[in-house]
Design an enzyme around this catalytic site. Sequence first.
Site, PDB file in Angstrom:
ATOM      1  N   ASN A  72       0.808  -1.231   0.000  1.00  0.00           N
ATOM      2  CA  ASN A  72       0.000   0.000   0.000  1.00  0.00           C
ATOM      3  C   ASN A  72       0.835   1.272   0.000  1.00  0.00           C
ATOM      4  O   ASN A  72       0.507   2.244   0.687  1.00  0.00           O
ATOM      5  CB  ASN A  72      -0.945   0.002   1.212  1.00  0.00           C
ATOM      6  N   ASP A  73       1.904   1.280  -0.769  1.00  0.00           N
ATOM      7  CA  ASP A  73       2.764   2.467  -0.850  1.00  0.00           C
ATOM      8  C   ASP A  73       2.354   3.272  -2.076  1.00  0.00           C
ATOM      9  O   ASP A  73       2.709   2.954  -3.206  1.00  0.00           O
ATOM     10  CB  ASP A  73       4.233   2.043  -0.956  1.00  0.00           C
ATOM     11  N   THR A  74       1.598   4.339  -1.845  1.00  0.00           N
ATOM     12  CA  THR A  74       1.083   5.127  -2.962  1.00  0.00           C
ATOM     13  C   THR A  74       2.191   5.848  -3.710  1.00  0.00           C
ATOM     14  O   THR A  74       2.105   6.053  -4.928  1.00  0.00           O
ATOM     15  CB  THR A  74       0.051   6.150  -2.463  1.00  0.00           C
TER      16      THR A  74
END
Length: 217
Positions: free
Chosen positions: A150-152
């Site tokens: 979930n690393d944008t």
Amino acid sequence: MCRDCDRRHWPCAACDRRDSQTCSRRSVASSRSKQLSLDAGVSIVGRFVDRFGDSIEFDGRRWSAFPRAEAVATLAIESLKAVGLSRAKAETLHRLACRITSGELTEERLAALSTPDALAALTKERGIGPWTATVVLLRGFGRTELFPPNDTGVARGLGTLLSLKPGPISTEVIERFGDNRGYLYFFSLGAQLLGRGLIAPAPDAPGNTKHPRGIGI
């Protein structure tokens, strides 16, 4: 140039893995980045190193060493907050520094664990979640089979590099890199740092054949 905090510091946070305080450096570089823009994270680490690290003068420049865990353990929480850390991050950093100093948390113990066990050990530490644990192992211990969840920021960078549609990177794309999926993180980070002028590409070695631009996926 420091490859970890992207400023002129000596030694850099990740370059010398033999340093006894590497665990502390990895924790700082990883925990400060979550939910922060790249530029903000770089600035915070820069202030942290400049303010609390030992320094030397060389070739007309001031070079700062990353603060040792023993030094961080003696700092007040308010002093850590003054460089831009939130109270929660300052408290986590101080707590980890105390555990490293006491020998309860060591690089050697983490390095000896399998990747799943190392992730479990790190996430048991208060203030360290799955993202931070993953980045510590990826950046600090070379566990390239990991990819930060979930690393944008990484997704945005890879989307540009690979001409993907905006949004999260699909599991299918990540899995195609197998046990080297962690390099996707470094490709994304490197591209963003290059784009901001915070790092420079290494010069080509004599006789090196240039690779074609772009990659197929």
